[in-house]
Write a protein that holds these residues in place. Sequence first.
Motif, PDB file in Angstrom:
ATOM      1  N   GLU A 126       0.804  -1.143   0.012  1.00 36.73           N
ATOM      2  CA  GLU A 126      -0.025   0.082   0.020  1.00 36.73           C
ATOM      3  C   GLU A 126       0.847   1.189  -0.137  1.00 36.73           C
ATOM      4  N   LYS A 127       0.878   2.084  -1.091  1.00 33.93           N
ATOM      5  CA  LYS A 127       1.471   3.219  -1.266  1.00 33.93           C
ATOM      6  C   LYS A 127       1.197   4.026  -0.170  1.00 33.93           C
ATOM      7  N   GLN A 128      -0.065   4.184   0.358  1.00 31.37           N
ATOM      8  CA  GLN A 128      -0.530   5.161   1.263  1.00 31.37           C
ATOM      9  C   GLN A 128       0.238   5.149   2.600  1.00 31.37           C
ATOM     10  N   GLN A 129       0.636   3.513   2.946  1.00 33.19           N
ATOM     11  CA  GLN A 129       1.339   3.337   4.069  1.00 33.19           C
ATOM     12  C   GLN A 129       2.515   4.115   3.996  1.00 33.19           C
ATOM     13  N   ILE A 130       3.322   3.956   3.075  1.00 35.02           N
ATOM     14  CA  ILE A 130       4.806   4.160   2.879  1.00 35.02           C
ATOM     15  C   ILE A 130       4.829   5.849   2.849  1.00 35.02           C
ATOM     16  N   THR A 131       3.635   6.409   2.188  1.00 36.24           N
ATOM     17  CA  THR A 131       3.567   7.899   2.213  1.00 36.24           C
ATOM     18  C   THR A 131       3.628   8.511   3.509  1.00 36.24           C
ATOM     19  N   GLU A 132       2.786   7.647   4.602  1.00 38.32           N
ATOM     20  CA  GLU A 132       2.555   8.332   5.769  1.00 38.32           C
ATOM     21  C   GLU A 132       3.570   7.953   6.488  1.00 38.32           C
ATOM     22  N   LEU A 133       4.322   6.913   6.487  1.00 34.57           N
ATOM     23  CA  LEU A 133       5.374   6.743   7.138  1.00 34.57           C
ATOM     24  C   LEU A 133       6.411   7.602   6.886  1.00 34.57           C
ATOM     25  N   GLN A 134       6.851   7.975   5.804  1.00 37.26           N
ATOM     26  CA  GLN A 134       7.631   8.950   5.436  1.00 37.26           C
ATOM     27  C   GLN A 134       7.391  10.484   5.969  1.00 37.26           C
ATOM     28  N   THR A 135       6.253  10.766   6.081  1.00 36.63           N
ATOM     29  CA  THR A 135       5.601  12.075   6.503  1.00 36.63           C
ATOM     30  C   THR A 135       5.651  12.023   8.026  1.00 36.63           C
ATOM     31  N   ASN A 136       5.544  10.753   8.598  1.00 35.42           N
ATOM     32  CA  ASN A 136       5.353  10.839  10.149  1.00 35.42           C
ATOM     33  C   ASN A 136       6.895  10.611  10.683  1.00 35.42           C
ATOM     34  N   LEU A 137       7.877  10.239   9.915  1.00 34.92           N
ATOM     35  CA  LEU A 137       9.254  10.188  10.326  1.00 34.92           C
ATOM     36  C   LEU A 137       9.864  11.620  10.486  1.00 34.92           C
ATOM     37  N   SER A 138       9.110  12.380   9.662  1.00 30.66           N
ATOM     38  CA  SER A 138       9.883  13.852   9.731  1.00 30.66           C
ATOM     39  C   SER A 138       9.136  14.732  10.721  1.00 30.66           C
ATOM     40  N   LYS A 139       8.069  14.305  11.174  1.00 28.29           N
ATOM     41  CA  LYS A 139       7.356  15.388  12.104  1.00 28.29           C
ATOM     42  C   LYS A 139       6.506  14.371  13.305  1.00 28.29           C
ATOM     43  N   THR A 140       5.954  14.988  14.248  1.00 32.13           N
ATOM     44  CA  THR A 140       5.148  14.238  15.016  1.00 32.13           C
ATOM     45  C   THR A 140       3.835  13.823  14.392  1.00 32.13           C
ATOM     46  N   PRO A 141       3.664  12.700  14.274  1.00 29.19           N
ATOM     47  CA  PRO A 141       2.376  12.085  13.681  1.00 29.19           C
ATOM     48  C   PRO A 141       1.090  12.691  14.244  1.00 29.19           C
ATOM     49  N   ASP A 142       0.423  13.036  13.376  1.00 26.38           N
ATOM     50  CA  ASP A 142      -0.903  13.592  13.595  1.00 26.38           C
ATOM     51  C   ASP A 142      -2.256  12.830  12.745  1.00 26.38           C
ATOM     52  N   ARG A 143      -1.809  11.725  12.119  1.00 26.97           N
ATOM     53  CA  ARG A 143      -2.746  10.973  11.507  1.00 26.97           C
ATOM     54  C   ARG A 143      -2.523   9.528  11.677  1.00 26.97           C
ATOM     55  N   LEU A 144      -3.290   8.537  11.785  1.00 25.11           N
ATOM     56  CA  LEU A 144      -3.135   7.152  11.956  1.00 25.11           C
ATOM     57  C   LEU A 144      -3.621   6.222  10.648  1.00 25.11           C
ATOM     58  N   VAL A 145      -2.898   5.534  10.237  1.00 21.73           N
ATOM     59  CA  VAL A 145      -3.373   4.614   8.990  1.00 21.73           C
ATOM     60  C   VAL A 145      -4.312   3.174   9.772  1.00 21.73           C
ATOM     61  N   LEU A 146      -5.365   3.108   9.474  1.00 22.79           N
ATOM     62  CA  LEU A 146      -6.094   1.766   9.928  1.00 22.79           C
ATOM     63  C   LEU A 146      -6.117   0.943   8.766  1.00 22.79           C
ATOM     64  N   PRO A 147      -5.563  -0.296   8.564  1.00 22.61           N
ATOM     65  CA  PRO A 147      -5.563  -1.225   7.864  1.00 22.61           C
ATOM     66  C   PRO A 147      -7.066  -2.282   8.082  1.00 22.61           C
ATOM     67  N   THR A 148      -7.860  -2.267   7.083  1.00 25.43           N
ATOM     68  CA  THR A 148      -8.891  -3.150   7.091  1.00 25.43           C
ATOM     69  C   THR A 148      -8.647  -4.291   5.897  1.00 25.43           C
ATOM     70  N   GLN A 149      -9.525  -5.291   5.652  1.00 30.80           N
ATOM     71  CA  GLN A 149      -9.716  -6.047   4.590  1.00 30.80           C
ATOM     72  C   GLN A 149     -10.055  -5.184   3.496  1.00 30.80           C
ATOM     73  N   GLU A 150     -10.898  -4.326   3.304  1.00 29.60           N
ATOM     74  CA  GLU A 150     -11.247  -3.541   2.368  1.00 29.60           C
ATOM     75  C   GLU A 150     -10.231  -2.450   1.774  1.00 29.60           C
ATOM     76  N   ALA A 151      -9.740  -1.742   2.769  1.00 32.35           N
ATOM     77  CA  ALA A 151      -8.735  -0.500   2.328  1.00 32.35           C
ATOM     78  C   ALA A 151      -7.841  -0.165   3.452  1.00 32.35           C
ATOM     79  N   MET A 152      -6.956   0.722   3.238  1.00 29.14           N
ATOM     80  CA  MET A 152      -6.474   1.528   4.188  1.00 29.14           C
ATOM     81  C   MET A 152      -6.918   3.085   4.557  1.00 29.14           C
ATOM     82  N   TYR A 153      -7.384   3.041   5.666  1.00 23.79           N
ATOM     83  CA  TYR A 153      -7.849   4.306   6.171  1.00 23.79           C
ATOM     84  C   TYR A 153      -7.091   5.171   6.719  1.00 23.79           C
ATOM     85  N   VAL A 154      -6.948   6.607   6.501  1.00 19.70           N
ATOM     86  CA  VAL A 154      -6.133   7.550   6.826  1.00 19.70           C
ATOM     87  C   VAL A 154      -6.843   8.496   7.798  1.00 19.70           C
TER      88      VAL A 154
END
Length: 247
Positions: A126-154
Amino acid sequence: MIYKTIIIEDEHRLREALSIMLEMVSGDTIQIVGYAESVPEAVKMVDRLKPDLVFMDIMLKDGTGFDVLQQISFNSFHLIFTTAFEQHAINAFKYSAVDYLLKPIDPQELKTAIDRIAILEERVLEKQQITELQTNLSKTPDRLVLPTQEAMYVVKLDQILRCETSGSYTTFFLTDGRKIMVSKPLKNYEDILLPPMFFRVHQSHLINVNSILSYSREGMVHMNDKSVVPISRGKKEQFFKLMKDEI
């Protein structure tokens, strides 16, 4: 199932150590088909061998694991990052729902990570996971990725009204009325959804303090979505102190 596996790591001794551990804990399910220690080598190897599983160090001698992910064409594989990063980075992994192992790698944690792969049906990275990880490594995270069987929810943290767990599943109740169920217990989120914004009032409930409508000394919290959440006896004193400090 036997997983064709690639190890991307630029330190020879760590590649060898991981190989030995994989043989020890999952020798009947893991087949190592290649090693890479640089970004170009890793990109070529992933696209050519089309692995089922990739162990990837974040910091390589000529770039990062993210550089590899941005350049590959084939992305239908399970990914496990290996890292020696400190706590801020570990939280970023958790917020981004990306699987990781801390160096030095513990054999039991390695086995647990591989066992977890066996219950996952999808192998699409999931590219969204990697994008969020790159963002979260550079600052204090303010969003959470929730993985389900249907999709990744940010989800933004302030959108989380409360969480309720049942066995190995947790349901996130959002301020817009949505409910998102993930196949992870609440304890997986308790150490990142922390006070003063969040508080675990009960074994089965974690709430957003900013979404409290009212609470009683008897131990019931009324939330903005009209739900009523109990406060366990052991959490009452800590909860009331937190609320007093917030006033």
